[in-house]
Design a protein around this motif. Structure first.
Motif, PDB file in Angstrom:
ATOM      1  N   CYS A 196      70.301  50.127  36.489  1.00 47.86           N
ATOM      2  CA  CYS A 196      70.222  50.849  37.880  1.00 47.86           C
ATOM      3  C   CYS A 196      69.484  52.336  37.721  1.00 47.86           C
ATOM      4  O   CYS A 196      69.086  52.556  36.561  1.00 47.86           O
ATOM      5  N   TYR A 204      70.522  62.212  45.537  1.00 48.64           N
ATOM      6  CA  TYR A 204      71.409  61.422  46.135  1.00 48.64           C
ATOM      7  C   TYR A 204      72.326  61.935  47.230  1.00 48.64           C
ATOM      8  O   TYR A 204      72.785  61.005  48.157  1.00 48.64           O
ATOM      9  N   GLN A 223      70.907  61.817  50.561  1.00 50.31           N
ATOM     10  CA  GLN A 223      70.722  60.478  50.959  1.00 50.31           C
ATOM     11  C   GLN A 223      72.300  60.184  51.631  1.00 50.31           C
ATOM     12  O   GLN A 223      72.085  59.134  52.275  1.00 50.31           O
ATOM     13  N   LEU A 233      74.828  59.241  49.554  1.00 51.47           N
ATOM     14  CA  LEU A 233      75.391  58.267  48.729  1.00 51.47           C
ATOM     15  C   LEU A 233      76.499  58.889  48.067  1.00 51.47           C
ATOM     16  O   LEU A 233      76.681  59.982  47.671  1.00 51.47           O
ATOM     17  N   HIS A 271      76.738  55.893  42.804  1.00 53.87           N
ATOM     18  CA  HIS A 271      75.940  54.883  43.565  1.00 53.87           C
ATOM     19  C   HIS A 271      74.384  55.554  43.527  1.00 53.87           C
ATOM     20  O   HIS A 271      74.304  56.415  44.013  1.00 53.87           O
ATOM     21  N   CYS A 272      73.486  54.358  43.553  1.00 51.39           N
ATOM     22  CA  CYS A 272      72.227  55.077  43.576  1.00 51.39           C
ATOM     23  C   CYS A 272      71.562  54.045  44.855  1.00 51.39           C
ATOM     24  O   CYS A 272      70.105  54.193  44.835  1.00 51.39           O
ATOM     25  N   GLY A 273      72.244  53.678  45.760  1.00 52.63           N
ATOM     26  CA  GLY A 273      71.630  52.888  46.930  1.00 52.63           C
ATOM     27  C   GLY A 273      72.540  52.426  47.763  1.00 52.63           C
ATOM     28  O   GLY A 273      73.521  52.471  47.253  1.00 52.63           O
ATOM     29  N   CYS A 295      73.483  48.950  49.960  1.00 58.94           N
ATOM     30  CA  CYS A 295      73.362  47.265  49.678  1.00 58.94           C
ATOM     31  C   CYS A 295      72.473  46.924  50.854  1.00 58.94           C
ATOM     32  O   CYS A 295      72.716  47.018  52.014  1.00 58.94           O
ATOM     33  N   GLU A 296      71.480  46.134  50.372  1.00 54.20           N
ATOM     34  CA  GLU A 296      70.655  45.597  51.419  1.00 54.20           C
ATOM     35  C   GLU A 296      71.323  44.246  52.324  1.00 54.20           C
ATOM     36  O   GLU A 296      70.977  44.091  53.478  1.00 54.20           O
ATOM     37  N   HIS A 310      73.672  49.783  44.099  1.00 54.14           N
ATOM     38  CA  HIS A 310      72.874  50.305  43.181  1.00 54.14           C
ATOM     39  C   HIS A 310      71.453  49.467  43.154  1.00 54.14           C
ATOM     40  O   HIS A 310      71.100  48.398  43.444  1.00 54.14           O
ATOM     41  N   LYS A 311      70.221  50.350  42.904  1.00 53.79           N
ATOM     42  CA  LYS A 311      68.938  50.178  43.075  1.00 53.79           C
ATOM     43  C   LYS A 311      68.712  49.454  41.819  1.00 53.79           C
ATOM     44  O   LYS A 311      68.860  50.088  40.660  1.00 53.79           O
ATOM     45  N   ALA A 362      68.364  47.226  46.541  1.00 54.31           N
ATOM     46  CA  ALA A 362      69.764  47.919  46.444  1.00 54.31           C
ATOM     47  C   ALA A 362      70.675  46.899  46.674  1.00 54.31           C
ATOM     48  O   ALA A 362      70.699  46.006  47.921  1.00 54.31           O
TER      49      ALA A 362
END
Length: 120
Positions: free
Chosen positions: A25, A37, A40, A42, A46-48, A50-51, A58-59, A71
């Protein structure tokens, strides 16, 4: 004599870079630019988002054979990893063919096993 600069460039530095290698990731950016991050919203590590469920994740590359980066949290990533073939008609076709073969071979297998168990 070994070149120590070449050795140090190939190895990641920092705990988030190592975690990013394990997970594949983008968490390595926490070591270089944590403000990116944090802006954003976050949480650390964690780098994203969840969709699927919206929790921190994580992306990373899609677990199937398509060129897509998204992500996911760890839970949703595993679900996506095991269910991606069934998002298309071809995946369902292969599943139905497999179930048809299993269904047609089930009766002969049961007969062989019961004959083997019935004989003393």
């Amino acid at each position: 004599m070994s070149d120590t600069n070449a050795d140090s460039e190939s190895k990641p530095e920092g705990k988030w870079a190592l975690a990013a290698l394990e997970r594949n990731c983008y968490c390595g950016l926490w070591d270089k630019d944590p403000a990116h991050y944090e802006q954003q919203g976050l949480p650390l590590g964690h780098c994203g988002l969840c969709e699927r469920c919206g929790v921190p994740g994580h992306k990373r590359h899609f677990p199937g054979p398509v060129p897509y980066t998204g992500a996911w949290c760890d839970r949703c990533y595993l679900i996506t990893k095991w269910t991606w073939p069934f998002r298309s008609v071809v995946g369902w076709f292969f599943l139905l063919v497999f179930l048809g073969v299993a269904w047609s071979s089930w009766d002969p297998i049961i007969k062989v096993v019961t004959r083997a168990l019935a004989k003393p």
